[in-house]
Design a protein around this motif. Structure first.
Motif, PDB file in Angstrom:
ATOM      1  N   ILE A 101     -23.013   1.297  59.045  1.00 48.98           N
ATOM      2  CA  ILE A 101     -23.122   0.769  60.402  1.00 48.98           C
ATOM      3  C   ILE A 101     -23.185   1.957  61.354  1.00 48.98           C
ATOM      4  CG2 ILE A 101     -22.054  -0.647  62.182  1.00 48.98           C
ATOM      5  CD1 ILE A 101     -20.657  -2.229  60.016  1.00 48.98           C
ATOM      6  N   GLY A 102     -24.375   2.276  61.842  1.00 46.91           N
ATOM      7  CA  GLY A 102     -24.540   3.423  62.721  1.00 46.91           C
ATOM      8  C   GLY A 102     -24.169   4.719  62.009  1.00 46.91           C
ATOM      9  N   ALA A 103     -23.528   5.619  62.749  1.00 48.04           N
ATOM     10  CA  ALA A 103     -23.124   6.903  62.181  1.00 48.04           C
ATOM     11  C   ALA A 103     -21.612   7.006  62.047  1.00 48.04           C
ATOM     12  CB  ALA A 103     -23.635   8.037  63.070  1.00 48.04           C
ATOM     13  N   GLY A 104     -20.913   5.881  62.202  1.00 46.18           N
ATOM     14  CA  GLY A 104     -19.460   5.882  62.152  1.00 46.18           C
ATOM     15  C   GLY A 104     -18.911   5.732  60.752  1.00 46.18           C
ATOM     16  N   PRO A 105     -17.624   5.411  60.646  1.00 44.86           N
ATOM     17  CA  PRO A 105     -16.971   5.359  59.331  1.00 44.86           C
ATOM     18  C   PRO A 105     -17.200   4.062  58.565  1.00 44.86           C
ATOM     19  CG  PRO A 105     -15.381   4.867  61.046  1.00 44.86           C
ATOM     20  CD  PRO A 105     -16.667   5.225  61.752  1.00 44.86           C
ATOM     21  N   LEU A 106     -17.766   3.035  59.243  1.00 45.63           N
ATOM     22  CA  LEU A 106     -17.851   1.726  58.616  1.00 45.63           C
ATOM     23  C   LEU A 106     -19.165   1.527  57.867  1.00 45.63           C
ATOM     24  CD1 LEU A 106     -15.332   1.218  60.282  1.00 45.63           C
ATOM     25  CD2 LEU A 106     -16.283  -1.003  60.960  1.00 45.63           C
ATOM     26  N   TRP A 107     -19.045   0.896  56.698  1.00 46.12           N
ATOM     27  CA  TRP A 107     -20.168   0.500  55.867  1.00 46.12           C
ATOM     28  C   TRP A 107     -20.059  -0.993  55.600  1.00 46.12           C
ATOM     29  CZ3 TRP A 107     -23.339   4.370  53.170  1.00 46.12           C
ATOM     30  CH2 TRP A 107     -22.967   5.694  53.470  1.00 46.12           C
ATOM     31  N   LEU A 108     -21.165  -1.609  55.230  1.00 42.50           N
ATOM     32  CA  LEU A 108     -21.163  -3.015  54.819  1.00 42.50           C
ATOM     33  C   LEU A 108     -21.516  -3.103  53.346  1.00 42.50           C
ATOM     34  CD1 LEU A 108     -22.942  -5.101  57.620  1.00 42.50           C
ATOM     35  CD2 LEU A 108     -20.552  -5.251  56.911  1.00 42.50           C
ATOM     36  N   GLY A 109     -20.640  -3.754  52.584  1.00 39.16           N
ATOM     37  CA  GLY A 109     -20.945  -4.087  51.201  1.00 39.16           C
ATOM     38  C   GLY A 109     -21.573  -5.468  51.183  1.00 39.16           C
ATOM     39  N   HIS A 110     -22.858  -5.536  50.882  1.00 38.14           N
ATOM     40  CA  HIS A 110     -23.614  -6.797  51.006  1.00 38.14           C
ATOM     41  C   HIS A 110     -23.415  -7.646  49.760  1.00 38.14           C
ATOM     42  CE1 HIS A 110     -25.713  -5.549  54.698  1.00 38.14           C
ATOM     43  NE2 HIS A 110     -25.680  -4.344  54.161  1.00 38.14           N
ATOM     44  N   LEU A 111     -22.554  -8.643  49.865  1.00 39.67           N
ATOM     45  CA  LEU A 111     -22.191  -9.495  48.738  1.00 39.67           C
ATOM     46  C   LEU A 111     -22.818 -10.882  48.816  1.00 39.67           C
ATOM     47  CD1 LEU A 111     -18.352  -8.716  48.531  1.00 39.67           C
ATOM     48  CD2 LEU A 111     -20.243  -7.476  47.486  1.00 39.67           C
ATOM     49  N   SER A 112     -23.692 -11.098  49.796  1.00 40.93           N
ATOM     50  CA  SER A 112     -24.143 -12.468  50.083  1.00 40.93           C
ATOM     51  C   SER A 112     -25.619 -12.688  49.825  1.00 40.93           C
ATOM     52  CB  SER A 112     -23.812 -12.821  51.546  1.00 40.93           C
ATOM     53  OG  SER A 112     -22.430 -12.693  51.781  1.00 40.93           O
ATOM     54  N   ASN A 113     -26.178 -11.966  48.878  1.00 38.68           N
ATOM     55  CA  ASN A 113     -27.591 -12.139  48.565  1.00 38.68           C
ATOM     56  C   ASN A 113     -27.850 -13.212  47.511  1.00 38.68           C
ATOM     57  OD1 ASN A 113     -28.662 -10.062  50.287  1.00 38.68           O
ATOM     58  ND2 ASN A 113     -27.808  -8.557  48.878  1.00 38.68           N
ATOM     59  N   GLY A 114     -26.800 -13.893  47.064  1.00 35.34           N
ATOM     60  CA  GLY A 114     -26.925 -14.855  45.977  1.00 35.34           C
ATOM     61  C   GLY A 114     -27.466 -16.206  46.396  1.00 35.34           C
ATOM     62  N   PRO A 115     -27.470 -17.164  45.469  1.00 31.78           N
ATOM     63  CA  PRO A 115     -28.105 -18.472  45.697  1.00 31.78           C
ATOM     64  C   PRO A 115     -27.562 -19.251  46.880  1.00 31.78           C
ATOM     65  CG  PRO A 115     -27.615 -18.161  43.373  1.00 31.78           C
ATOM     66  CD  PRO A 115     -26.958 -17.028  44.096  1.00 31.78           C
ATOM     67  N   THR A 116     -26.271 -19.073  47.231  1.00 31.86           N
ATOM     68  CA  THR A 116     -25.696 -19.846  48.331  1.00 31.86           C
ATOM     69  C   THR A 116     -25.319 -18.980  49.525  1.00 31.86           C
ATOM     70  OG1 THR A 116     -23.385 -19.725  47.571  1.00 31.86           O
ATOM     71  CG2 THR A 116     -24.756 -21.470  46.633  1.00 31.86           C
ATOM     72  N   ALA A 117     -25.776 -17.736  49.551  1.00 32.80           N
ATOM     73  CA  ALA A 117     -25.578 -16.836  50.694  1.00 32.80           C
ATOM     74  C   ALA A 117     -24.107 -16.575  50.987  1.00 32.80           C
ATOM     75  CB  ALA A 117     -26.267 -17.393  51.939  1.00 32.80           C
ATOM     76  N   ALA A 118     -23.278 -16.531  49.935  1.00 40.25           N
ATOM     77  CA  ALA A 118     -21.852 -16.256  50.094  1.00 40.25           C
ATOM     78  C   ALA A 118     -21.385 -15.316  48.987  1.00 40.25           C
ATOM     79  CB  ALA A 118     -21.037 -17.545  50.060  1.00 40.25           C
ATOM     80  N   PHE A 119     -20.334 -14.549  49.268  1.00 42.70           N
ATOM     81  CA  PHE A 119     -19.845 -13.590  48.285  1.00 42.70           C
ATOM     82  C   PHE A 119     -19.319 -14.270  47.027  1.00 42.70           C
ATOM     83  CE2 PHE A 119     -15.667 -14.636  49.930  1.00 42.70           C
ATOM     84  CZ  PHE A 119     -14.783 -14.323  48.901  1.00 42.70           C
ATOM     85  N   LYS A 120     -18.987 -15.554  47.121  1.00 40.31           N
ATOM     86  CA  LYS A 120     -18.481 -16.275  45.951  1.00 40.31           C
ATOM     87  C   LYS A 120     -19.498 -16.288  44.809  1.00 40.31           C
ATOM     88  CE  LYS A 120     -14.982 -17.405  48.613  1.00 40.31           C
ATOM     89  NZ  LYS A 120     -14.560 -18.754  48.953  1.00 40.31           N
ATOM     90  N   ASP A 121     -20.790 -16.167  45.138  1.00 42.32           N
ATOM     91  CA  ASP A 121     -21.813 -16.142  44.091  1.00 42.32           C
ATOM     92  C   ASP A 121     -21.616 -14.964  43.144  1.00 42.32           C
ATOM     93  OD1 ASP A 121     -23.239 -18.396  45.049  1.00 42.32           O
ATOM     94  OD2 ASP A 121     -24.341 -17.152  46.485  1.00 42.32           O
TER      95      ASP A 121
END
Length: 495
Positions: A101-121
């Motif tokens: 996210i920008g040049a700061g310390p935060l990153w996003l772990g993208h867990l929602s690319n599955g069939p129902t668009a949620a990390f539970k997949d």
């Protein structure tokens, strides 16, 4: 690798993985944990870095879960993992990409690319493969009884729909999910899927599931299994993405990063606790809640005080509208050195007095100094502000739960420490909140176009254990997707 209940007194009742896979909740009401966590050292992590780069997420998953499973051949685990984690299912060949996210310390772990668009997949797709595999080996069948506050249900149903030997009865709190979440579940017409709207909140649904599972005879007769995070296999699968995120953010051994995890049921962050206990260099586990801040209160004060249905608020991050964190017991078991008697005492105090208090104990001090947990909470105003700011400043659009994670991560950010915020769902699932925050509806992925326009199929049920038992019985009797040799219960014994 053998598994024990969090409430067990000794190792006499230890079970192999495939038994606890199908059993879900332990007979004594506890949750299963491995006798010990396998240890992963720096040289193994560097080997896995090459494996992830060369062969992908599925290969890493097979290697890691193989540390917890010794009653499934390694080749079968590789095949099941490869079937679970495909680019077709997850819309990205990396399965779990990580972006800054920008040049700061935060990153996003993208867990929602599955069939129902949620990390539970991430866990549920593997769980579906494991269930079908083991049931076929045994010539058996299963009735999955679960509860969902929004995303678990649809992830489970999309992972289990049409699978031989499996039927699903999924409880939801009536009127508490977003229109998109309701449509994802209630639009399914597969014969082995039964959606249930309970008059109550998620905790009521979860209590009903636990009460039915506590009837050992009924559970055995109707082959009840679990897909909620009370099932160890689901938690085990979630551990994998902590390792994948670490490998994708770091560039060498020994580098510590932190994770910010939106959580209500303590499952997602419990997987992080396990990854850290296995030796993954995690600095801090930053626990983020919404207004239902029972877990935040515990990690700040040592008091665990679940709230009743009337005190559980309906919020704009509804999947965390939970006040009884069922996975929390696993952490307490580790905190108390797997002292099953003490775990039983603590949760008996919750049942009798409404809380337990470990402030001032050595365990509370150990929790603060040795386990890496910090916590915080977020409000609707925080979510709206965070979503809007991320969109304006970085062109990043997140869902309300992930916004809770970002907000709390920013509270705890430290110089030089990368923090991966674990994404919970795609914004499309929470259109009203996204539009309030940005002035525009979220983009709708092509696979979800018109999902809210179809017919719905859902059973209404009172908050009553006997009513739920009756529904399970009628579901089992009406379905014919079990192996013939497994037989079916006789109707005279359905009460």
């Amino acid at each position: 690798m053998r598994y024990l209940s969090t409430r067990a007194l000794g190792a006499d009742d230890a079970k192999p993985f495939c038994d606890i896979l199908l059993e879900g909740l332990a007979a004594d009401g506890g949750l299963f944990l491995p006798e010990q966590y396998p240890q992963v050292h720096a040289d193994t992590l560097e080997e896995w870095r090459g494996l992830l780069d060369a062969e992908g997420y599925a290969a890493l998953a097979a290697r890691l879960i193989g540390l917890f499973i010794d009653d499934v051949p390694a080749g079968d685990l590789e095949r099941l993992s490869a079937a679970a984690y495909t680019a077709q299912k997850f819309s990205d060949p990396r399965i779990v990409p990580v972006t800054r996210i920008g040049a700061g310390p935060l990153w996003l772990g993208h867990l929602s690319n599955g069939p129902t668009a949620a990390f539970k997949d991430m866990a549920m797709q593997l769980l579906g493969e494991l269930f079908e595999y083991e049931l076929a080996r045994r010539g058996s069948w299963m009735t999955i009884l679960g509860a969902t506050s929004g995303d678990t249900g649809s992830s489970a149903e999309y992972a289990m729909r049409g699978r031989a030997g499996i039927s699903v009865v999924m409880l939801t709190p009536a009127g508490r999910m977003t229109p998109f979440q309701q449509a994802q579940m209630f639009s399914l017409t597969d014969a082995n899927i039964v959606n249930v709207a309970v008059k109550g909140v998620f905790d009521d649904c979860q209590d009903l599931v636990k009460a039915v599972n506590a009837d050992a005879g009924f559970k055995a007769r109707y082959h009840l299994g679990a897909v909620n995070s009370i099932n160890w296999a689901r938690l085990m699968a979630q551990v994998v993405y902590y390792f994948a995120c670490w490998l994708r953010v770091t560039d060498g051994p020994g580098q510590a990063i932190s994770f910010s995890v939106p959580t209500g049921n303590f499952g997602d962050i419990c997987a992080g606790h396990i990854a850290r206990a296995m030796g993954l260099p995690i600095g801090r586990l930053i626990l983020a809640t919404n207004e239902n801040d029972v877990l935040d209160e515990f990690f700040r004060t040592g008091v665990y005080r679940p709230r009743g249905s009337a005190q559980t608020r309906a919020t704009s991050s509804p999947s965390m509208d939970i006040s009884k964190a069922s996975n929390f017991e696993r952490f307490i078991a580790d905190l108390y050195g797997r002292d099953g008697a003490r775990v039983r005492e603590l949760f008996a105090a919750v049942a009798e007095d409404g809380f337990f208090d470990i402030s001032g104990t050595p365990q509370f001090e150990a929790m603060r100094s040795g386990y890496g947990f910090v916590s915080g909470s977020s409000t609707h105003a925080d979510r709206i502000a965070t979503i809007g700011r991320l969109r304006r400043e970085y062109g990043v659009l997140v869902d309300p739960h992930t916004a809770d994670g970002v907000k709390v991560a920013e509270q705890h950010a430290a110089v030089g420490e990368p923090i991966v915020v674990l994404e919970t769902a795609l914004p499309v699932k929470f259109a009203d909140t996204i539009e309030e925050a940005t002035g525009q509806p979220p983009p709708v992925p092509e696979r979800f176009a018109h999902i809210e326009e179809g017919p719905r199929r859902v059973v209404e049920l009172p908050n009553d254990v006997d009513a739920l038992r009756g529904l399970v019985v009628s579901t089992v009797e009406s379905l014919s997707n079990r192996p013939a040799e497994a037989g079916r219960p006789e109707k005279k014994e359905t009460s």
